[in-house]
Design a protein around this motif. Sequence first.
Motif, PDB file in Angstrom:
ATOM      1  N   ASP A  68       0.858  -1.132   0.044  1.00  0.00           N
ATOM      2  CA  ASP A  68      -0.090   0.008  -0.039  1.00  0.00           C
ATOM      3  C   ASP A  68       0.708   1.152   0.128  1.00  0.00           C
ATOM      4  N   SER A  69       1.952   1.168   0.861  1.00  0.00           N
ATOM      5  CA  SER A  69       2.992   2.609   0.900  1.00  0.00           C
ATOM      6  C   SER A  69       3.655   2.420  -0.616  1.00  0.00           C
ATOM      7  N   ARG A  70       3.791   1.410  -1.030  1.00  0.00           N
ATOM      8  CA  ARG A  70       4.656   1.608  -2.427  1.00  0.00           C
ATOM      9  C   ARG A  70       3.761   2.106  -3.521  1.00  0.00           C
ATOM     10  N   VAL A  71       2.467   1.851  -3.169  1.00  0.00           N
ATOM     11  CA  VAL A  71       1.509   2.454  -4.364  1.00  0.00           C
ATOM     12  C   VAL A  71       1.336   3.919  -4.181  1.00  0.00           C
ATOM     13  N   VAL A  72       1.382   4.414  -2.666  1.00  0.00           N
ATOM     14  CA  VAL A  72       1.192   5.758  -2.565  1.00  0.00           C
ATOM     15  C   VAL A  72       2.410   6.371  -3.162  1.00  0.00           C
ATOM     16  N   ILE A  73       3.590   5.753  -3.035  1.00  0.00           N
ATOM     17  CA  ILE A  73       4.766   6.282  -3.441  1.00  0.00           C
ATOM     18  C   ILE A  73       5.147   6.720  -4.617  1.00  0.00           C
ATOM     19  N   ALA A  74       4.458   5.326  -5.513  1.00  0.00           N
ATOM     20  CA  ALA A  74       4.527   5.386  -6.923  1.00  0.00           C
ATOM     21  C   ALA A  74       3.623   6.430  -7.314  1.00  0.00           C
ATOM     22  N   ALA A  75       2.334   6.751  -6.767  1.00  0.00           N
ATOM     23  CA  ALA A  75       1.426   7.631  -7.330  1.00  0.00           C
ATOM     24  C   ALA A  75       2.047   9.144  -7.082  1.00  0.00           C
ATOM     25  N   LEU A  76       2.799   9.269  -5.814  1.00  0.00           N
ATOM     26  CA  LEU A  76       3.372  10.611  -5.707  1.00  0.00           C
ATOM     27  C   LEU A  76       4.323  10.783  -6.680  1.00  0.00           C
ATOM     28  N   ALA A  77       5.297   9.700  -6.838  1.00  0.00           N
ATOM     29  CA  ALA A  77       6.340  10.017  -7.943  1.00  0.00           C
ATOM     30  C   ALA A  77       5.759  10.443  -9.296  1.00  0.00           C
TER      31      ALA A  77
END
Length: 116
Positions: A68-77
């Motif tokens: 879930d955090s990776r998805v958020v980080i990828a979205a922010l990137a």
Amino acid sequence: MGDISNKAEELTGSAKQTVGEITGDDELRAEGAADKAGAQVKQGVEAVADKAQEAAGEVKQAVSQSADSRVVIAALAGIAVVVALAVRRNRRASRSKKHPVAKKAAAAGIARALTR
């Protein structure tokens, strides 16, 4: 269900062991001790299996949260890349609008130099 049957087997083993000790029957005492030890081993194995299952659940939850955090980080990137590209595009557009006369003058100067 396994806990109850293992506990019952352990108690039966204890009872056999006690009866063997009281009656002096070494074979019954040894059989009772073996039953008791076997039940205790089964309980230990089941406890380890339960702990392993709990640990697997915790790992699964941690991986899920990490994903879930990776998805958020990828979205922010991704958003940062889009913003950077938009800023870059606006800068290019504003540069060409800032000095249209200078560009025309430079182009005219180059054209004159080439035609002479």
